[in-house]
Write a protein that holds these residues in place. Structure first.
Motif, mmCIF file in Angstrom:
data_model
loop_
_atom_site.group_PDB
_atom_site.id
_atom_site.type_symbol
_atom_site.label_atom_id
_atom_site.label_comp_id
_atom_site.label_asym_id
_atom_site.label_seq_id
_atom_site.Cartn_x
_atom_site.Cartn_y
_atom_site.Cartn_z
ATOM 1 N N GLU A 1 0.825 -1.210 0.000
ATOM 2 C CA GLU A 1 0.000 0.000 0.000
ATOM 3 C C GLU A 1 0.858 1.259 0.000
ATOM 4 N N ARG A 2 1.847 1.312 0.889
ATOM 5 C CA ARG A 2 2.682 2.520 0.989
ATOM 6 C C ARG A 2 3.560 2.705 -0.247
ATOM 7 N N GLY A 3 4.001 1.603 -0.832
ATOM 8 C CA GLY A 3 4.906 1.711 -1.976
ATOM 9 C C GLY A 3 4.232 1.656 -3.328
ATOM 10 N N GLN A 4 2.890 1.690 -3.338
ATOM 11 C CA GLN A 4 2.175 1.531 -4.598
ATOM 12 C C GLN A 4 2.465 2.656 -5.587
ATOM 13 N N ARG A 5 2.368 3.894 -5.151
ATOM 14 C CA ARG A 5 2.548 5.025 -6.073
ATOM 15 C C ARG A 5 3.998 5.169 -6.535
ATOM 16 N N PRO A 6 4.999 5.065 -5.648
ATOM 17 C CA PRO A 6 6.382 5.100 -6.156
ATOM 18 C C PRO A 6 6.661 3.996 -7.171
ATOM 19 N N ARG A 7 6.132 2.802 -6.917
ATOM 20 C CA ARG A 7 6.382 1.694 -7.843
ATOM 21 C C ARG A 7 5.673 1.915 -9.178
ATOM 22 N N ARG A 8 4.501 2.514 -9.146
ATOM 23 C CA ARG A 8 3.822 2.822 -10.404
ATOM 24 C C ARG A 8 4.624 3.814 -11.237
ATOM 25 N N LEU A 9 5.199 4.809 -10.566
ATOM 26 C CA LEU A 9 6.034 5.767 -11.283
ATOM 27 C C LEU A 9 7.260 5.077 -11.853
ATOM 28 N N ILE A 10 7.875 4.181 -11.087
ATOM 29 C CA ILE A 10 9.056 3.453 -11.556
ATOM 30 C C ILE A 10 8.707 2.630 -12.796
ATOM 31 N N ASP A 11 7.597 1.910 -12.755
ATOM 32 C CA ASP A 11 7.182 1.113 -13.914
ATOM 33 C C ASP A 11 6.947 2.001 -15.125
ATOM 34 N N HIS A 12 6.275 3.122 -14.907
ATOM 35 C CA HIS A 12 5.916 4.021 -15.999
ATOM 36 C C HIS A 12 7.153 4.689 -16.590
ATOM 37 N N TYR B 1 7.696 -11.450 -8.393
ATOM 38 C CA TYR B 1 8.424 -10.859 -9.522
ATOM 39 C C TYR B 1 9.002 -9.496 -9.145
ATOM 40 N N GLY B 2 8.274 -8.738 -8.339
ATOM 41 C CA GLY B 2 8.795 -7.460 -7.884
ATOM 42 C C GLY B 2 10.037 -7.615 -7.026
ATOM 43 N N ALA B 3 10.032 -8.634 -6.159
ATOM 44 C CA ALA B 3 11.202 -8.890 -5.313
ATOM 45 C C ALA B 3 12.402 -9.306 -6.148
ATOM 46 N N VAL B 4 12.165 -10.143 -7.160
ATOM 47 C CA VAL B 4 13.253 -10.570 -8.049
ATOM 48 C C VAL B 4 13.851 -9.369 -8.762
ATOM 49 N N PHE B 5 12.989 -8.494 -9.283
ATOM 50 C CA PHE B 5 13.452 -7.288 -9.970
ATOM 51 C C PHE B 5 14.253 -6.385 -9.041
ATOM 52 N N ALA B 6 13.738 -6.140 -7.849
ATOM 53 C CA ALA B 6 14.365 -5.183 -6.942
ATOM 54 C C ALA B 6 15.688 -5.708 -6.387
ATOM 55 N N ILE B 7 15.698 -6.970 -5.940
ATOM 56 C CA ILE B 7 16.925 -7.529 -5.358
ATOM 57 C C ILE B 7 18.016 -7.651 -6.416
ATOM 58 N N ARG C 1 6.137 -8.646 -13.798
ATOM 59 C CA ARG C 1 5.406 -8.128 -12.649
ATOM 60 C C ARG C 1 4.113 -7.422 -13.048
ATOM 61 N N LYS C 2 4.176 -6.580 -14.042
ATOM 62 C CA LYS C 2 3.022 -5.753 -14.380
ATOM 63 C C LYS C 2 1.835 -6.561 -14.919
ATOM 64 N N PRO C 3 2.043 -7.513 -15.860
ATOM 65 C CA PRO C 3 0.875 -8.229 -16.388
ATOM 66 C C PRO C 3 0.336 -9.317 -15.469
ATOM 67 N N THR C 4 1.082 -9.651 -14.402
ATOM 68 C CA THR C 4 0.623 -10.702 -13.500
ATOM 69 C C THR C 4 -0.566 -10.205 -12.682
ATOM 70 N N ARG C 5 -1.640 -10.981 -12.648
ATOM 71 C CA ARG C 5 -2.874 -10.573 -11.965
ATOM 72 C C ARG C 5 -2.845 -10.856 -10.478
ATOM 73 N N ARG C 6 -2.297 -11.972 -10.070
ATOM 74 C CA ARG C 6 -2.323 -12.360 -8.655
ATOM 75 C C ARG C 6 -1.316 -11.530 -7.856
#
Length: 347
Positions: free
Chosen positions: A38-49, A117-123, A105-110
């Motif tokens: 929840e807290r990291g949702q907006r920063p991560r959206r900006l990063i993806d974009h 996938y986000g953890a794999v990308f970040a680490i 990460r982005k197209p995955t629904r669950r």
């Protein structure tokens, strides 16, 4: 003379990858530290974009580095990849996993899958620059020489560890500066402040770490220390210091295109300072540029191919970055696809 030109091109290619690829690794660093879902949702959206349109092109510079090393300095290539195959292999695995994590990460629904996938990308974004920096530290400290057998000693030493940490923090600076500027473009003032102050903190950490590294190289990598405190190496160290102050001043006022330029100048100057400090060696104390160079005919053709590549590739990369920073490459949204104003009159 030709070998020196090719060595200069190699150094510039490394600096280009450190800046372009480093920005993407830095985005992954801030993705990792953004907090919970929840807290990291907006920063991560900006990063993806922000990353989506251009992140893959940055690996062009890495391919360019490898080609120049392999063809222009085969002895150097063999020496480095034999002695430090483990950190370089881990960095390569990190590059692959990072790309896969970001793409999936982005197209995955669950939610669970997106977290994995986000953890794999970040680490991977954290570990890859560390291992690349550690390998560079092993070269700078002179622990790699022709015939050196693979061992942890080549890359697990004070200079290597500090170079690895410098690489991670430098990518964090670049990522935060670029994301702060992107938040202005996307009209997100809260994220602008969020990334701007993180950029200031990362820049301060980079300055402190750079001073510590310089002190450690005095005893652990004396040739590089001497090069960093004299001649051309000292000039680029000063240039990196000035660029650091300029970046801090710009970030404390606002954040935009000029803070991006000055942040790139910090990292590029630091990389070039390292290269200048090693002259005339590729591996201090054991392998000079002339000794590592390939056949003269190969070097001449490599220069020609490099010029052709610059003419063909560089303008395209500049155009891509310009289109991205001006918002031309905005991706389609679901709303766009649902519009009924297609040219062929479809729904």
């Amino acid at each position: 003379m030709t070998a020196d030109v090719v060595a200069a091109v190699l150094l510039l290619a490394i600096a280009a990858y450190a800046c372009a690829g480093g920005t993407d690794y830095g985005a992954g660093f801030w993705d990792l530290t953004a907090g919970g879902a929840e807290r990291g949702q907006r920063p991560r959206r900006l990063i993806d974009h922000a990353m989506a349109p251009v992140w893959e092109v940055n690996n062009v510079w890495l391919v360019f580095v490898l080609v120049i090393m392999w063809t222009g300095f085969p002895v150097f290539f063999q020496t480095v990849f034999l002695a430090m195959w483990l950190p370089l292999a881990l960095a390569a695995v990190g590059i692959v996993l990072r790309g896969a994590g970001f793409a999936l990460r982005k197209p995955t629904r669950r939610i669970a899958g997106r977290r994995v996938y986000g953890a794999v990308f970040a680490i991977s974004s954290l570990l890859t620059p560390f291992f690349l920096g550690a390998a560079a530290g092993g070269i700078a400290s002179g622990r790699v020489a022709p015939g050196t057998e693979p061992s942890a000693h080549a890359w697990a030493n004070p200079t290597s560890v500090l170079f690895g940490l410098l690489a991670v923090v430098a990518t964090a600076v670049l990522g935060a500066v670029f994301l702060a500027a992107d938040s202005v473009r996307f009209d997100a003032p809260d994220l602008h402040a969020y990334f701007r102050w993180r950029a200031v903190a990362a820049l301060a950490a980079l300055a402190v770490l750079a001073v510590v590294t310089l002190v450690v190289t005095h005893g652990d990598a004396p040739h590089v220390w001497h090069g960093l405190t004299h001649g051309a190496g000292l000039f680029f160290v000063i240039a990196a210091g000035v660029a650091t102050l300029v970046t801090a001043w710009l970030l404390l006022r606002t954040s935009g295109a000029w803070s991006r330029v000055s942040a790139v100048a910090v990292v590029a100057s630091a990389v070039i300072a390292w290269g200048m400090a090693q002259r005339p060696y590729l591996v201090p104390g054991s392998l000079t540029v002339a000794e590592a160079a390939g056949a003269p005919a190969t070097l001449h053709w490599l220069v020609i191919v490099t010029l052709v590549s610059v003419v063909l590739v560089f303008p395209a990369v500049v155009l891509l970055y310009r289109l991205d920073t001006h918002g031309t490459l905005e991706p389609l949204t679901d709303a766009d696809l649902r519009r009924g104003d297609s040219p062929d009159g479809g729904d």
